[in-house]
Enzyme design. Sequence first.
Site, PDB file in Angstrom:
ATOM      1  N   GLY A   4      17.259 -14.698  20.307  1.00 44.37           N
ATOM      2  CA  GLY A   4      16.408 -15.570  21.336  1.00 44.37           C
ATOM      3  C   GLY A   4      14.955 -15.612  20.889  1.00 44.37           C
ATOM      4  N   HIS A   5      14.402 -16.458  21.769  1.00 47.21           N
ATOM      5  CA  HIS A   5      12.865 -16.493  21.688  1.00 47.21           C
ATOM      6  C   HIS A   5      12.040 -15.218  22.192  1.00 47.21           C
ATOM      7  CE1 HIS A   5      12.543 -18.574  25.764  1.00 47.21           C
ATOM      8  NE2 HIS A   5      13.219 -17.496  25.902  1.00 47.21           N
ATOM      9  N   ASN A   6      10.923 -14.986  21.205  1.00 43.34           N
ATOM     10  CA  ASN A   6       9.761 -14.177  21.473  1.00 43.34           C
ATOM     11  C   ASN A   6      10.576 -12.769  21.121  1.00 43.34           C
ATOM     12  OD1 ASN A   6       8.846 -15.921  23.109  1.00 43.34           O
ATOM     13  ND2 ASN A   6       9.789 -15.348  25.015  1.00 43.34           N
TER      14      ASN A   6
END
Lengths: 347, 347, 347
Positions: free
Chosen positions: C237-239
């Site tokens: 996922g993002h980050n």
Amino acid sequence: VPIPLADIAARVGATLDGDGALPIARVATLHSATSDAIAFLANPRYRKDLETSAAGAVIVSPAMARHSRAAKLISSNPYATYAKVAQLLHPRAPVVPGIHATAVVAQGARIAASASIGPRVCIGENAVIGERVSIGAGCVIGDQCEIAEDALLHANVTLYAGCRIGARTIVHSGAVIGADGFGMANEGGRWIKIPQVGRVLVGSDVEIGANTTIDRGAIEDTVIGDDVKLDNQIQIGHNCTIGEHTAIAGCVGIAGSAHIGRNCLVGGAAMIGGHLHIADGSTVSGGTPVFNDIRTPGVYTAVLPTLPHREWRRMASALRKLGVAERAQGDGTHAASDAAEHPEGEQ
Amino acid sequence: VPIPLADIAARVGATLDGDGALPIARVATLHSATSDAIAFLANPRYRKDLETSAAGAVIVSPAMARHSRAAKLISSNPYATYAKVAQLLHPRAPVVPGIHATAVVAQGARIAASASIGPRVCIGENAVIGERVSIGAGCVIGDQCEIAEDALLHANVTLYAGCRIGARTIVHSGAVIGADGFGMANEGGRWIKIPQVGRVLVGSDVEIGANTTIDRGAIEDTVIGDDVKLDNQIQIGHNCTIGEHTAIAGCVGIAGSAHIGRNCLVGGAAMIGGHLHIADGSTVSGGTPVFNDIRTPGVYTAVLPTLPHREWRRMASALRKLGVAERAQGDGTHAASDAAEHPEGEQ
Amino acid sequence: VPIPLADIAARVGATLDGDGALPIARVATLHSATSDAIAFLANPRYRKDLETSAAGAVIVSPAMARHSRAAKLISSNPYATYAKVAQLLHPRAPVVPGIHATAVVAQGARIAASASIGPRVCIGENAVIGERVSIGAGCVIGDQCEIAEDALLHANVTLYAGCRIGARTIVHSGAVIGADGFGMANEGGRWIKIPQVGRVLVGSDVEIGANTTIDRGAIEDTVIGDDVKLDNQIQIGHNCTIGEHTAIAGCVGIAGSAHIGRNCLVGGAAMIGGHLHIADGSTVSGGTPVFNDIRTPGVYTAVLPTLPHREWRRMASALRKLGVAERAQGDGTHAASDAAEHPEGEQ
């Protein structure tokens, strides 16, 4: 074009009960069927739908026949009969021979004149494409691949070099067959890649779902047997073998060097650990991780009951205490530990 | 180009507290923001970051406003306000109309003049592409597909024939929409494929993540409601319906004929069994398999506590004993058994 | 062409024991090897195969050497030595420089003369492709991407704009790097999309498996460290940040803003919740969901024992009772609840 019910009965080998001249145009559910449609009842749970259906004809077992006033095809296996009827009424589009002008075909590739090669397909060196094979737009077929007669690759499938696809096999979009297995050795904290020199051999009459991945063998081949059915987003690691007629539902992960027997059923999101043997005829329930061999056919399950969150918190708390209070015992759970400690595939 | 904070406040409907002339160029985290950036605090857990942030402006709730000396946008829903601000400061690139020279467009396809068709896109017969639709490089759009206005398909998306995508819907790369559902009947140990004659109907304002797959219906359609948000690598089986505004995190598998209500939240890697009904407004926790209907909204969970391996072995040993010692009872766990025994979708 | 065993020994730094003139043509398993092949034994479990192998040469640890009469390469780390030998005998095909006539290269892109750009590749504006990079057929490289020297992208990879791929990194088919993270805010029951303005930065010597997805950061970047190994169908996922040398097996899901340390091992189908920190050197067993930080390195596990279905029903029944009978306690299970209630990523 509609087909008279009697013709359908004859072609699928079912017993006709009712007006054989009735023209049937399509399949439908019991709930939505109209008088030109044929529906089926395979699960007695839906008997009420059978009684109230407006279907022109229905496919039922002998025991259920009296619950419908529609014309009937009677079969001891209504679901299989339905499959045949649906194939009659909704046949696959014929393969239109030819190589699209935008396809890129490397030297040495042999493509049967009856095959259909879609737009923007790439076919590698010395690949062999059989009679009536259909390859959808954007597929990439690696060097030395062989695709047998009547296989169907939907758009955007990728085959790495050297893989084989059997006759009549269907591969759905986004599937990747033959990528490198997850093989590497650790030396002083760094990883060294292990070349994956095996292939993927896919049998005949297989179906491979969208975005499913099957890795090539590390040394020998990954082998998918005839009539294996793989749903979407399945991952099959290097060196696995899947026996004939086995069906695997979506999102299943099978780690490297696992051997799944013939005629097995694996439910959705199950997970099979590496190097395991699963006996012929076994069933693994959906959501179930398997970390030990299955030597005796049967249904195997490992899912928690789903609870309202407050009840779950109580259960989880109790489970934690079990981890503290119970004495460890030799109980067959060792393999999961192995899986944790040796995630990389070997041999 | 930077936008004065007062303009931002007016356009997103937030209350300005501070220097409205402050030029804001971009969004940033509280931790990394500089004086030309705006950050937000949605979770009080990060309050300390708010106090020490060098952000030129911050978006906060009324209760948190006193913890920052920066210029502020005050909002009862800071996260939603942040979303609107970020859209202002980082707008989507405008759609550049035109069909790339390398695209392959079949006869009968209708493409709006304002649409953008990227390199190497294939568009099938009689497909309809609406105003300002953007289709990224390498996408394959099947025959008779319809894509409504302002939809955005990123590169390498595959749509099988007959599917519909609603207005403003975003589809990410590698998604496959409309592949055959996993439908086959067993006859004497062999599988017979059941043609999948339904479609996939995707509503408006939907987002579909990378490598997510949505299968076409067996007979009727698979339906994704308006404003449904699907993360990456989700698998949605044939005949499913997903109600409006439901959000599903990554790696979730939804088996065939499941019906998810409106305004549900499904956590990552959850799994929903086939033929289930999930009530409107339900939340399924991450990692949770669901094998029974959820009739009452609430949070439902089924995950084991994660333990150090030695403690886990004790817990697993104790759990095995529960399987031997306890008497079976009618306890609602029957559906998982059904799932194991009937993995194929029906109707 | 075969290589004399003594040359192999010298080039991989192993001790030769036997006929150094023996020509070795390929690697093989102990079971299938012939006299021109070299095999290895890393797991003592296969010692019997060592004793009976027809391999011309074997790679073994000092302790195992006496169990084989074949010529030997002796190494304290036979698996790593095998990796090096396999690379010698099965080297990667050389990169053939050039841009295929069907590739579409946007203005401003800079492509090294030694790079190989395959058929139907699209390269976006101002992208930078380094020396000896190989990009397979059908890949789409977004604007402003940078791909460092000697990287290898197999066919049909998608890179969104602005992503970076490090030197020698390998990306397998169907991987999608840089799609939008799953970020949206809820306002009155409707979702508002949050622009994802970060990038994905992939280090050097990384391998990314087929159909794996790595989302771009919401604000800052998603970062994959050097020498990270990702198997197929992983979702990141993002980050997220993944530390150097960490290896993650297939089907793992990692929710947004998780931080995985260096030298971690994550087993197949494990799941890491959002916003967690996993300590350097941790091991997460296959199939294990993690909803709390791991602060102390070790092996962490959470999988149910897999039982015959009848026994499972008893166990599940007992577990349900635990949910009713036990008192809730503060026990660290709170994070799973958070995951359920806040599925969207923040910051």
